[in-house]
Scaffold this active site. Structure first.
Site, PDB file in Angstrom:
ATOM      1  N   TYR A   8      11.208   8.725   0.810  1.00  0.00           N
ATOM      2  CA  TYR A   8      11.387   7.853  -0.101  1.00  0.00           C
ATOM      3  C   TYR A   8      12.282   7.944  -1.557  1.00  0.00           C
ATOM      4  CZ  TYR A   8       7.960   5.684   3.755  1.00  0.00           C
ATOM      5  OH  TYR A   8       7.788   4.934   4.495  1.00  0.00           O
ATOM      6  N   ASN A  17       7.844  -6.241  -1.630  1.00  0.00           N
ATOM      7  CA  ASN A  17       8.096  -4.594  -0.688  1.00  0.00           C
ATOM      8  C   ASN A  17       6.608  -4.449  -0.157  1.00  0.00           C
ATOM      9  OD1 ASN A  17       8.164  -2.491   1.071  1.00  0.00           O
ATOM     10  ND2 ASN A  17       9.437  -1.362  -0.404  1.00  0.00           N
ATOM     11  N   PRO A  70       0.815  -0.700   0.185  1.00  0.00           N
ATOM     12  CA  PRO A  70       0.033  -0.099   0.512  1.00  0.00           C
ATOM     13  C   PRO A  70       1.229   1.181   0.231  1.00  0.00           C
ATOM     14  CG  PRO A  70      -0.132  -1.083   2.339  1.00  0.00           C
ATOM     15  CD  PRO A  70       0.386  -1.567   1.381  1.00  0.00           C
ATOM     16  N   ASN A  71       0.481   2.280  -0.771  1.00  0.00           N
ATOM     17  CA  ASN A  71       0.539   3.256  -0.681  1.00  0.00           C
ATOM     18  C   ASN A  71       2.062   3.258  -2.098  1.00  0.00           C
ATOM     19  OD1 ASN A  71      -1.085   4.742   0.814  1.00  0.00           O
ATOM     20  ND2 ASN A  71      -0.192   3.908   2.579  1.00  0.00           N
ATOM     21  N   GLU A  85      12.293 -10.128   1.103  1.00  0.00           N
ATOM     22  CA  GLU A  85      11.614  -9.054   0.792  1.00  0.00           C
ATOM     23  C   GLU A  85      12.587  -7.289   0.808  1.00  0.00           C
ATOM     24  OE1 GLU A  85       9.852  -9.086   4.904  1.00  0.00           O
ATOM     25  OE2 GLU A  85      10.969  -7.028   5.954  1.00  0.00           O
ATOM     26  N   ARG A 134      13.751   3.347  11.758  1.00  0.00           N
ATOM     27  CA  ARG A 134      12.772   4.381  11.923  1.00  0.00           C
ATOM     28  C   ARG A 134      12.287   4.156  13.397  1.00  0.00           C
ATOM     29  NH1 ARG A 134       9.785   4.083   5.995  1.00  0.00           N
ATOM     30  NH2 ARG A 134       8.774   6.176   7.307  1.00  0.00           N
ATOM     31  N   ARG A 192       5.255  12.372  -3.162  1.00  0.00           N
ATOM     32  CA  ARG A 192       5.448  12.355  -1.690  1.00  0.00           C
ATOM     33  C   ARG A 192       6.271  12.204  -0.829  1.00  0.00           C
ATOM     34  NH1 ARG A 192      -0.679  12.587  -1.525  1.00  0.00           N
ATOM     35  NH2 ARG A 192      -1.428  13.090  -3.368  1.00  0.00           N
ATOM     36  N   HIS A 218      13.157  -3.198   1.556  1.00  0.00           N
ATOM     37  CA  HIS A 218      12.618  -1.325   1.806  1.00  0.00           C
ATOM     38  C   HIS A 218      12.884  -0.731   1.071  1.00  0.00           C
ATOM     39  CE1 HIS A 218       9.197  -3.987   4.512  1.00  0.00           C
ATOM     40  NE2 HIS A 218      10.250  -4.688   5.102  1.00  0.00           N
ATOM     41  N   ALA A 247       3.163  -1.562   5.169  1.00  0.00           N
ATOM     42  CA  ALA A 247       2.640  -1.183   5.689  1.00  0.00           C
ATOM     43  C   ALA A 247       1.909  -2.603   6.607  1.00  0.00           C
ATOM     44  CB  ALA A 247       1.189  -0.267   6.048  1.00  0.00           C
TER      45      ALA A 247
END
Ligand code: CA2
Length: 145
Positions: A22, A73, A9-10, A97, A106, A17, A99, A76
């Protein structure tokens, strides 16, 4: 060899943004970079992004017989989705995986991944290039089996 790249998501907002977190590469640009890397490796690439958890669970279920491995990826859902974990456990398809950010540098809730212990490996904090590293690592793993 066929590899699926699955984005959670996103990630469709990439480059539009939060560039400080990112980066400025859009998801379309990232896809083009990963497709070029796949071409160099002689690997067929399937690519998807979804904002719907069930759609990602179904995509993982569909990996068996459709892909030799996956780069994921989960965004969330990395930190929350037992459903996604169960799907990977069920299909047993090798995955890496990835990121963009270093999830260990973080907020505390991002330091836990519900998938990492099932993964062949994890790449985090290396930005868009991490997808290429994840793909190369996965392909080396699959070819070495
Ligand atoms: O660092 C990563 O790749 C993450 O998987 C990104 C997720 C975050 O929830 C994970 O903890 C780490 C967030 C993806 C959202 O992507 C955006 C991109 C641009 C603008 C806003 C969100």
């Amino acid at each position: 060899m066929r590899v699926a790249v699955l984005n959670g998501p996103n990630l469709n907002l990439l480059g539009e943004r939060e560039p400080s977190l990112y980066g400025t590469t859009t998801l379309a640009e990232l896809e083009a970079e990963v497709r070029a890397a796949a071409g160099r490796l002689g690997v067929e690439l399937l690519w998807m992004q979804t904002n719907h958890e069930g759609a990602l669970v179904e995509a993982v279920q569909g990996l068996r017989g459709a892909a030799d491995g996956a780069v994921v990826n989960p965004a969330a859902w990395t930190h929350t989705s037992v459903a996604l974990r169960d799907a990977f456990l069920a299909v047993g398809v090798p995955f890496v995986e990835v990121h963009l950010s270093n999830i260990h540098a973080r907020e505390p809730f991002r330091r836990r991944s519900l998938l990492a212990d099932l993964a062949v490996g994890v790449v985090a904090g290396l930005g868009p290039a991490g997808y290429r590293f994840a793909l190369e690592g996965l392909v080396a793993h699959l070819r070495g089996r």
